[in-house]
Write an enzyme that holds these catalytic residues in place. Structure first.
Site, short mmCIF file in Angstrom:
data_model
loop_
_atom_site.label_atom_id
_atom_site.label_comp_id
_atom_site.label_asym_id
_atom_site.label_seq_id
_atom_site.Cartn_x
_atom_site.Cartn_y
_atom_site.Cartn_z
N ASP A 172 0.78 -1.25 0.00
CA ASP A 172 0.00 0.00 0.00
C ASP A 172 0.81 1.31 0.00
O ASP A 172 1.73 1.47 0.80
CB ASP A 172 -0.88 0.08 1.25
N ARG A 194 -8.03 -0.82 11.44
CA ARG A 194 -6.73 -0.33 10.93
C ARG A 194 -6.87 0.70 9.80
O ARG A 194 -7.95 1.01 9.35
CB ARG A 194 -5.87 -1.50 10.44
C1 FRU Z 1 -4.04 -3.64 2.63
C2 FRU Z 1 -3.48 -4.01 3.98
C3 FRU Z 1 -3.87 -3.01 5.06
C4 FRU Z 1 -2.77 -3.16 6.07
C5 FRU Z 1 -1.58 -3.38 5.19
C6 FRU Z 1 -0.50 -4.24 5.78
O1 FRU Z 1 -3.31 -4.16 1.57
O2 FRU Z 1 -3.88 -5.31 4.35
O3 FRU Z 1 -5.16 -3.22 5.60
O4 FRU Z 1 -2.63 -2.03 6.87
O5 FRU Z 1 -2.07 -3.97 3.98
O6 FRU Z 1 0.63 -4.27 4.95
#
Ligand code: FRU
Length: 470
Positions: free
Chosen positions: A21, A157
């Protein structure tokens, strides 16, 4: 690394290791910042995940840390990763909000027990001597699982924070005890002490968890951008569990700031119809543009993120400017700055083909008359038949397991295709439809062939990221 045919010229990718991300997107003065999820030690099992950092003055030429984290997951509250989050510009620097993820040792399900999700703040202050001109301060835990509403599981999150009319607002992606995805809305007077102030749900359940919520505000209207998980059985989902799209609000309605917001899941539109697009994040730059960057990768997708011999995995999309379209749709276009990389221009009219010496191009197709096929390297066809726009791999090895993606399109007015070694982004009808995909061609040259009647402008493209890690 310079011999790696899959390194790109205008997509951000890690020097080595794993990227996912985009995080902490912002413009501070003359510098754009793109943080991202990063595991430099990938593919080592259990490689720690934190934040990496790129910065740029023009969204085209980038610099980054050659290796290592900008945010190191080094406290007990992020023992299993410094997960995704955002940047809120503040006093010349920015406040970085992100999720500290902890999976406790033991026999846990990690949904209702054994996982901790804390929201953590780091103040990033202007410092010319620091990487990207930002020095990152200490970590402050602002919220823990006991602070979220009692109906939440342990999955909370991906904070998105913005300021409006003297208040601070936060969106958090969440999964409730009935396994329904939702967004928590929190408010604060100072960005430090937060209270729960609302929720955003859909009238009908829409997946078991919502990741990476974001707010888009354009022309007096708002949209919720969200990544629902548990979508694999929807007719439009290509069997893929995690999807990424947006929901429009009615004019004048605001996202959860007045308590409970209920949105109509039937209005959900995908951000992108390609194989590789997830977890996008937007920011508003100092000129007022809303710019979106997505992760060109997909969890649980059923095809490979990279061929086995690659030492780095995934990239981000180019920055896309988002503008409001008709009927709640959002249009996405590559930011105009990318045109600075255009080199020699070629034209192709009607049937014919052209080979470029480098594997990078910016292709603009105007005035298609009737059905059309564009073949890239004898491996990938972009095809319009009057009803659908399709992306089809004819060479499965080059697609690494990707086969076909389509989107309804009964009127094709124009097409823009960015080819950048192992990344392709397609924008149809001024950004009404987009397709992002990775592919892994082994040829050093790029051959474009057209079957149909259209005028193609083809620019060779320079390399804006060659000096990223100098
Ligand atoms: C989305 C995700 C988020 C998390 C991150 C962890 O791709 O699963 O929800 O914060 O990646 O890398």
């Amino acid at each position: 690394m310079s011999h790696d045919p899959w390194r790109m010229g205008f997509h951000l990718m890690p020097p080595a290791g794993w990227l996912n991300d985009p995080n902490g997107l912002c413009q501070l003065g003359d510098t754009y910042h793109v943080f991202h999820q990063y595991s430099p030690d990938w593919p080592k099992q259990g490689a720690p995940r934190g934040w990496g950092h790129f910065w740029s003055h023009d969204l085209v030429h980038w610099q980054g840390r050659s290796r290592g984290f900008a945010i190191v997951p080094d406290t007990a509250d992020e023992a299993s990763g410094a997960y995704s989050g955002c940047a809120a510009p503040f006093e010349g620097g920015a406040r970085l909000y992100y999720t500290g993820n902890v999976k406790e040792p033991g026999d846990f399900d990690y949904v209702r027990a054994g996982r901790r999700s804390a929201q953590i703040l780091i103040e990033a202050t202007a410092d010319p001597a620091a990487p990207g001109g930002l020095s990152l301060g200490e970590k402050n835990v602002l919220l823990r699982n006991t602070d979220y509403p009692a109906f939440c599981t342990r999955h909370v999150r991906d904070p998105k924070v913005w300021r409006e009319d003297g208040s601070w607002w936060m969106l958090l992606g969440a999964r409730d005890l009935d396994d329904c995805g939702l967004v928590l809305v929190l408010s604060s007077k100072d960005g430090l002490a937060w209270r729960n102030s609302g929720t955003i749900r859909t009238t009908k359940p829409f997946g078991f968890m919502w990741e990476c919520p974001d707010r888009i505000a354009l022309d007096g209207r708002e949209w919720l951008s969200v990544c629902p998980q548990g979508m694999e059985n929807r007719p439009w989902a290509n069997g893929v569990r995690d999807q990424s799209g947006y929901l429009p609000l009615s004019k004048g309605e605001t996202l959860g700031r007045t308590g409970a917001t209920e949105l109509d899941a039937d209005l959900f539109r995908l951000w992108d119809h390609g194989f590789d697009f997830y977890a996008p994040q937007s920011f508003v730059d100092e000129s007022g543009r809303t710019i979106l960057i997505g992760w060109m990768g997909m969890p649980e997708a059923g095809f490979a993120g990279a061929p086995d011999d690659m030492t780095w995995c995934h990239c981000l999309t180019v920055p896309r400017e988002v503008v409001a379209g008709k009927d709640g749709a959002l249009l996405q276009r590559p930011v105009h700055e990318l045109e600075a990389l255009r080199g020699m221009r070629h034209e192709l009219v009607g049937n014919g083909s052209l080979t470029l010496g480098e594997h990078r191009a910016d292709v603009l197709l105007a005035h298609p008359e009737g059905p059309l096929e564009l073949l890239l390297d004898d491996a990938l066809v972009v095809c319009w038949d009057g009803a659908e726009l399709a992306l089809r791999f004819t060479d499965k090895a080059v697609g690494c397991g990707r086969a076909e993606r389509t989107a309804a399109c009964d009127d094709l007015r124009n097409l823009r295709i960015l080819v950048d070694s192992s990344a392709i982004e397609i924008f149809a009808n001024d950004g009404e439809l987009t397709f992002a995909t990775r592919w892994f061609p082994r040829l050093p040259t790029l051959t474009l062939s057209q079957r149909g009647q259209a005028l193609l402008h083809i620019w060779e493209m320079g390399d804006g990221v060659a000096g990223t890690y100098e």
